[in-house]
Structure formats: structure tokens, C-alpha cells
Write a protein that holds these residues in place. Sequence first.
Motif, PDB file in Angstrom:
ATOM      1  N   ALA A   1       0.991  -0.951  -0.330  1.00 43.88           N
ATOM      2  CA  ALA A   1      -0.097  -0.028   0.031  1.00 43.88           C
ATOM      3  C   ALA A   1       0.831   1.566   0.168  1.00 43.88           C
ATOM      4  CB  ALA A   1      -1.068  -0.150   1.126  1.00 43.88           C
ATOM      5  N   LYS A   2       2.117   1.270   0.793  1.00 39.66           N
ATOM      6  CA  LYS A   2       2.681   2.423   0.732  1.00 39.66           C
ATOM      7  C   LYS A   2       3.452   2.623  -1.078  1.00 39.66           C
ATOM      8  CE  LYS A   2       4.308   2.145   5.394  1.00 39.66           C
ATOM      9  NZ  LYS A   2       5.317   1.393   6.693  1.00 39.66           N
TER      10      LYS A   2
ATOM     11  N   LYS B   1      -3.995  19.775  -6.298  1.00 43.95           N
ATOM     12  CA  LYS B   1      -5.333  19.395  -6.427  1.00 43.95           C
ATOM     13  C   LYS B   1      -6.026  20.158  -6.022  1.00 43.95           C
ATOM     14  CE  LYS B   1      -8.279  15.481  -5.761  1.00 43.95           C
ATOM     15  NZ  LYS B   1      -8.920  14.195  -4.986  1.00 43.95           N
TER      16      LYS B   1
ATOM     17  N   ASP C   1       0.788   9.731  -5.696  1.00 44.11           N
ATOM     18  CA  ASP C   1       1.504  10.731  -5.093  1.00 44.11           C
ATOM     19  C   ASP C   1       2.198  10.792  -6.399  1.00 44.11           C
ATOM     20  OD1 ASP C   1      -0.359  10.636  -3.042  1.00 44.11           O
ATOM     21  OD2 ASP C   1       1.345  10.795  -1.391  1.00 44.11           O
TER      22      ASP C   1
ATOM     23  N   ARG D   1       0.804   4.180  -2.714  1.00 41.00           N
ATOM     24  CA  ARG D   1       0.363   5.309  -1.942  1.00 41.00           C
ATOM     25  C   ARG D   1       1.656   6.928  -2.429  1.00 41.00           C
ATOM     26  NH1 ARG D   1      -2.478   8.652  -2.435  1.00 41.00           N
ATOM     27  NH2 ARG D   1      -3.658   7.578  -1.110  1.00 41.00           N
TER      28      ARG D   1
ATOM     29  N   ILE E   1      -6.588   5.002  -2.358  1.00 45.34           N
ATOM     30  CA  ILE E   1      -6.508   3.686  -2.027  1.00 45.34           C
ATOM     31  C   ILE E   1      -7.718   3.249  -0.632  1.00 45.34           C
ATOM     32  CG2 ILE E   1      -4.796   2.298  -0.473  1.00 45.34           C
ATOM     33  CD1 ILE E   1      -2.803   3.423  -1.640  1.00 45.34           C
ATOM     34  N   HIS E   2      -7.593   2.468  -0.412  1.00 44.07           N
ATOM     35  CA  HIS E   2      -9.133   1.805   0.518  1.00 44.07           C
ATOM     36  C   HIS E   2      -8.750   0.821   0.771  1.00 44.07           C
ATOM     37  CE1 HIS E   2     -12.815   1.808   1.992  1.00 44.07           C
ATOM     38  NE2 HIS E   2     -12.597   0.003   2.598  1.00 44.07           N
ATOM     39  N   LEU E   3      -7.759   0.120   2.549  1.00 43.27           N
ATOM     40  CA  LEU E   3      -7.497  -1.194   3.368  1.00 43.27           C
ATOM     41  C   LEU E   3      -8.668  -1.306   3.726  1.00 43.27           C
ATOM     42  CD1 LEU E   3      -5.029   0.386   2.901  1.00 43.27           C
ATOM     43  CD2 LEU E   3      -3.955  -0.886   4.015  1.00 43.27           C
TER      44      LEU E   3
ATOM     45  N   TYR F   1       0.260  11.669  -9.376  1.00 50.01           N
ATOM     46  CA  TYR F   1      -1.106  13.360  -9.524  1.00 50.01           C
ATOM     47  C   TYR F   1       0.057  14.712  -9.639  1.00 50.01           C
ATOM     48  CZ  TYR F   1      -5.175  11.736  -7.590  1.00 50.01           C
ATOM     49  OH  TYR F   1      -6.461  11.727  -7.614  1.00 50.01           O
TER      50      TYR F   1
ATOM     51  N   VAL G   1      -1.517   5.726   4.478  1.00 43.54           N
ATOM     52  CA  VAL G   1      -1.827   5.160   2.495  1.00 43.54           C
ATOM     53  C   VAL G   1      -3.366   5.598   2.299  1.00 43.54           C
ATOM     54  CG1 VAL G   1       0.217   3.454   3.019  1.00 43.54           C
ATOM     55  CG2 VAL G   1      -1.974   3.093   3.257  1.00 43.54           C
ATOM     56  N   HIS G   2      -3.726   6.137   3.130  1.00 44.56           N
ATOM     57  CA  HIS G   2      -5.214   6.147   2.193  1.00 44.56           C
ATOM     58  C   HIS G   2      -5.175   7.374   1.839  1.00 44.56           C
ATOM     59  CE1 HIS G   2      -7.376   2.988   4.868  1.00 44.56           C
ATOM     60  NE2 HIS G   2      -8.544   3.139   3.917  1.00 44.56           N
ATOM     61  N   LEU G   3      -4.626   8.494   2.605  1.00 47.97           N
ATOM     62  CA  LEU G   3      -4.084   9.548   1.961  1.00 47.97           C
ATOM     63  C   LEU G   3      -3.561  10.616   1.516  1.00 47.97           C
ATOM     64  CD1 LEU G   3      -4.543  11.119   5.639  1.00 47.97           C
ATOM     65  CD2 LEU G   3      -6.432  11.282   4.162  1.00 47.97           C
ATOM     66  N   ALA G   4      -3.717  11.133  -0.158  1.00 51.45           N
ATOM     67  CA  ALA G   4      -2.269  11.527  -0.160  1.00 51.45           C
ATOM     68  C   ALA G   4      -2.226  12.233  -0.303  1.00 51.45           C
ATOM     69  CB  ALA G   4      -3.082  12.297  -2.245  1.00 51.45           C
ATOM     70  N   SER G   5      -0.897  12.772  -0.360  1.00 54.80           N
ATOM     71  CA  SER G   5       0.223  13.758   0.395  1.00 54.80           C
ATOM     72  C   SER G   5      -0.477  15.269   0.342  1.00 54.80           C
ATOM     73  CB  SER G   5       1.531  13.766  -0.464  1.00 54.80           C
ATOM     74  OG  SER G   5       2.020  14.276  -1.826  1.00 54.80           O
ATOM     75  N   PHE G   6      -1.293  15.711  -0.701  1.00 54.52           N
ATOM     76  CA  PHE G   6      -1.465  16.901  -0.975  1.00 54.52           C
ATOM     77  C   PHE G   6      -2.517  16.723  -0.064  1.00 54.52           C
ATOM     78  CE2 PHE G   6      -3.159  14.619  -4.796  1.00 54.52           C
ATOM     79  CZ  PHE G   6      -4.206  14.690  -4.435  1.00 54.52           C
TER      80      PHE G   6
END
Lengths: 433, 233
Positions: free
Chosen positions: A131-132, B210, A139, A135, A162-164, A142, B195-200
Motif C-alpha cells: 500500500a505504501k 489538486k 502521489d 501511495r 486507496i482503500h484498505l 498526480y 496510505v489512504h491519504l495523498a500527500s496533498f
Amino acid sequence: MAELKLLFEHAGNPAYQTIEGYIAKGGYQALDKALKMERQAIIDQIKASGLRGRGGAGFPTWIKWNGLPKEKTKRHHIVCNADEGEPGTFKDKQLMEETPFLLVEGMTLAGIACQGDAGYIYIRGEFIDAAKAMRKAIDEAYAAGFLGKNIRGSGIDFDLYIHLGAGSYECGEESALMSSIMGERGMPRLKFPHAPLPTIAGLWDEPTLINNVETFCCAPFIVNKGGEWYATMGASTKNSRGTKLFSVSGHVGKPGNYEIEFGTTLMELLEMSGGMTGGKLKACVPGGSSVPIMTAEMCDGAIIGYEEMMQAGSMVGSGGCMFLNDKTCIVQFIWRTAMFYAVESCGKCTPCREGTKWMLQILERIVKGNGQPGDKELLLDITSQIDGRSFCGLGDAAAWPVAGAIKVFPEEFDYYIANGKSIVGSPLPMVPA
Amino acid sequence: MSELIQLGASRPKAPKPEDLKLQFSDTAVAELEALLTHYPDSKSGILPGLWIAQREYGGYLSPEAIAETAFRLGRSYAEVEGVATFYSMYNTAHKVGKHMIEVCTCLTCQVCGAYPVAEYLKKKLGVDFGGTTEDGMFTLHEVECLNACDRAPLIQVGDQYYGPVNEKSLDELLEKLAKQDESTVIQMADSIVQVHLASFEKPGGQPATKPKPAAPAPPAAPTSTRIRVEETS
């Protein structure tokens, strides 16, 4: 045949896990190409490739891609099933850790072809390293304009989330997986033809495309080099095209993931993974714990392909290939398989919820030396009453290994029941002390 | 194994609404808000919300932790509890130690010697599966396939896999963990939230590439107006 590395060509190269390194190795060429193509033309390439779902069922991928409404009235979702839980399988883990951009690009291609608004990668909770890696890749994508609003100046928007999960094998089943994303207990839903397909009413009752990690990872190659090119691989088999990742484990010299072309034999796969250790080959579970077990004789000459493996008496499944040596007690191995399904049954459908527990109880008394005459027949009777009688495939998957093992190793069960111990002279320690 | 398939151990009662003390940190609240922008309704925030709660409440989803998650998402206690108790990685059954040692005994690990590993750990820690050492340091669990079968026999501690393990490597690992200040249980919940959250999207993170989405409705008011179609099977 030897290994044929397509998805894994650059696996293990740290540079390939950065967007610059990925682009340098030809990454995102498919996306640029797809942005200039008609949506249907992308789906036609997937059709020409003959790609079939790599999660285990082998369903033709293009039918799913083609199944989303062409006239868009609701949001469309692209879901990646990265809830790799099938015992013996660990290919998706390595794909996400070492080739994360293939998955990002593959899902973006699906988003373009199927007019997706957002993608969700459902990763099992235990896979934090994977997952890391995802991610980090998302990122970077994007930041470089490959995801988000107006991808590459095309006017197309696509978000990837991402959904764990949180520890449930059942969530690898597509309808249960969608329930889990929607914040529910991971239980399956009624299926087609009793309910609409996910491509019509999936996540939040909106059209949803759901594919396995490996399936999405194939898409960039197919779009970039063409479906016909992809279909040249595996052409010796009846209806299996391309490459397949096999996770080889058990009593072999070099356990790990091996990418092979369809048409390779099972014995060649064993040779690639370093051959047997600790004894001769006794049995093989070629496609994850859910598929019927094979004897050494059945393995001999078995060709890897969806139809070919069926003919050999088992299935390709998810590619979790376990080789077992002659010190392995099959009864104890099947007892542990039954325990897995008993623990992981979500409890929704009675035949599976109750049947898996009964099978476990009977196998447990056999393994403890208290087997009773007729237990073998009783087990077969239970398997016949679970198979095909639950909402999802977990029930079938629980029944097949037990029924399959009794069919091909009946003497092991007879001996264990009659003598209260394993037929194997000095078996490996496979039960709690 | 009986621990894993034991049916419904009785759970403590839900706290009364007037007794609810909110404990989420400001960061946690901001994280939950950012997470909810990923989904069209607040119900979908239950799984990630529970991960935040598991971190904020020290690795154990007590009735209070579940109640706060439910309150902040505008869902009922029963709904959130129902979800939390379904998944094995949410610690709802009992309080766990600082580190959870999860031993895989499934198939490949079974044939590669997982049961002797499990026996060794049980003896060394003096607990059975599901038990916690008296000093509250280790909880031992048996788990189903962790899907890294090439490394069998395998164990998981926090967000790390260790394998193939043997008695020596286990001794070293336990010694290292005993000295570690941070709880790997909390660390794992935090890794999962991150890990659910984007860096921004991260609170105080890098400037957005974004535009930041509008904040969701206040937690007390249910944000979902969708009518849920129940299956009538």
C-alpha cells in the motif's frame, strides 16, 4: 519453456518504482496512445488480446470493460481487487511493491475506456508495504499530471484512491469487496442473473468495473503493443493468452513468483523454482488453496492453461502453486485447508457457514485419531451439499479441495480413519502438539 | 484455533450518548474529513474511520472508540460495531499488548513448520493463542494466510512481515521489540491511515496539485441521503 518476463521485466529495479524511471522504460506510452484512441478501440484491443481475469475465475476481461454503459448517466467506478488472500498466492503483492506504475497506468486506461470518474484500489490490510508503494506511485502520478483533473491536457479527469481492508478473505470476492468499500461487513450479494452485474449496479449502485491487480497490469502492454501481439503468447493453448504469474511455494528450492507463458508445463515451473526439496514430489495445489489437489502422476505432463489444467483435473486459479513432498500428510493438509474456510466463511449463507464447520469438525476428529468408519463418505456428502449452494464462490472453494483430495488420495483417508495415524511414516510436524 | 472461530463473546454495552467523551486529536479529525472526500457517503468512511479510532484509542476499539467513530460519521453505534466486529484486524474482542505477534499457520506455513514455531512462541511467552503476557508487552495470535508464502514460516508484527523465522531469529526479534518504545499495534494503524491519504491531503502536507475539496458536512448530521436497498433474499 523458460520464464517469459513481461510484467516482471523491470521488477526489482528501484528506478522502475519512480515515475521518471517508469517513463524511461516505456511507461505511460500506452496512456498517451489511448488518449488519442476511440474508447471502443481500446476495448477492442483488450478483446483481441484474449486477456482473461487473473484473479482466479479467468473471465474474459473485455466483456467486463465492454459491459459498462456507453451512454453515461451515472458516475462510473474502476475498482482494483488487491485483496490477495488465497493461500499460496503472493503475486499481487510483488506487483504492487515493485511495479506500482503498471497498476496505476492500467487502471487509468480502464478509466479512459470505460469513462471512469474514480478508481479504488482495495488492498488487504496486512499488505502495508504494498500500500505504501502504491501511495508513493499515485502521489507521483498526480504531481506529474497523469492522474487528477485534465490528465495530460486531454480534458479527462480520473482520481485514484486507496482503500484498505481489515482482515477478511471474503472481501476478495467482488460483491463483498464492494460492500467493504461501502463501509459494510464484507458479505457477498446476490448475483447475476438474480441481480444486475457490477458493470450496471456496483459501488453505490453505479456502474463499476472490477479487475484483479495482474489483469490491470497487463493493460498497458496490450494497449501499447496491440492485442494481436499479446495474443501471440500462449498461442499453443486452447484459449489462454499472454503470460501468467505463478507464486511457487512449499517444498521447493527457490520459492517465489515466476512469470511464464501459457503452454508451459507444470513440471517446467517446478524446475524453474529449484525443484523439490526434502523428498520426492507427492502432490501439487496449482492455483491457490481453492483448487483440487493433484497427485504427482497428474502433474506429469500437465500444461498450464485454463482449459488444459481443467483437463488435468485441477485449475489455474489465482496461480498460487504449492508443491508438497512425500513427507506431507494429505489428511492433515486438508484439515488445515478446511480450517481456513471455516474461519473465513463470512456467515451469510447457511450451507457454507455450517458446512465448513462440519467438515472441520470431522477432519479434526480424524486428525486427532478418532475418525469413525463412514467419515470419508460423510465428508463427501457435505461437500456435495455446499458446492453451488452459496451466494459466492467461497462455499465451492471450501468443498472442492476436500472432495478433490478424497478422490485422488482415498487410501490416505482410509488409513488415517482405520489406524488413527497418518499413512506417511514420519510425517512433517503439521498439527499443533 | 478455537479462539478464532469462537462464536460471539459477549461485548460490553455501548456508552450512553451523554457519557461520550470525544478523544480524536485535531489531526485525526482533519484526516477523517480528508478521507470522506473519497466517497459519496459517510458510511464508506466507516472502515478508514475505524483505523483512525484504533490508533487514537491505543490499539483497542473499545465501545467508546466505536461510539466516537459512529458519532463523527453520523452513523449508528450498532452499524459501526457490526462492521468493526466483522474484520479480524480491528481489535474489538479484548485489549491487546504493545506488540501483536501474528503467526501464520495456513497451508504453506503449515508444511514448512509453522506449528513448531507457534509452540515455541507459546512456551517462550507463556501464553496461548489469544493471550497477552502479564507485562502487557505481547499478544499472540494465530492468523490465516498472510500471502507471502515464499517466506514461510512467516509471522507479522505491526506493519512488518518476518520470515522465514526460526527460534534464533524469533529470540532476536522479541528482544528488539521489548526494548522498543513505540507500540507496533498503534504504528500499524497509523501506517494504514497514512496510505489512504495523498500527500496533498495530509493535514499540514505539501501544497495541493489538486484543489482541496470542500469539507464534508459536520459529523453529527448524517451526510448520506441515499436510500439503502436491502436485499430480500
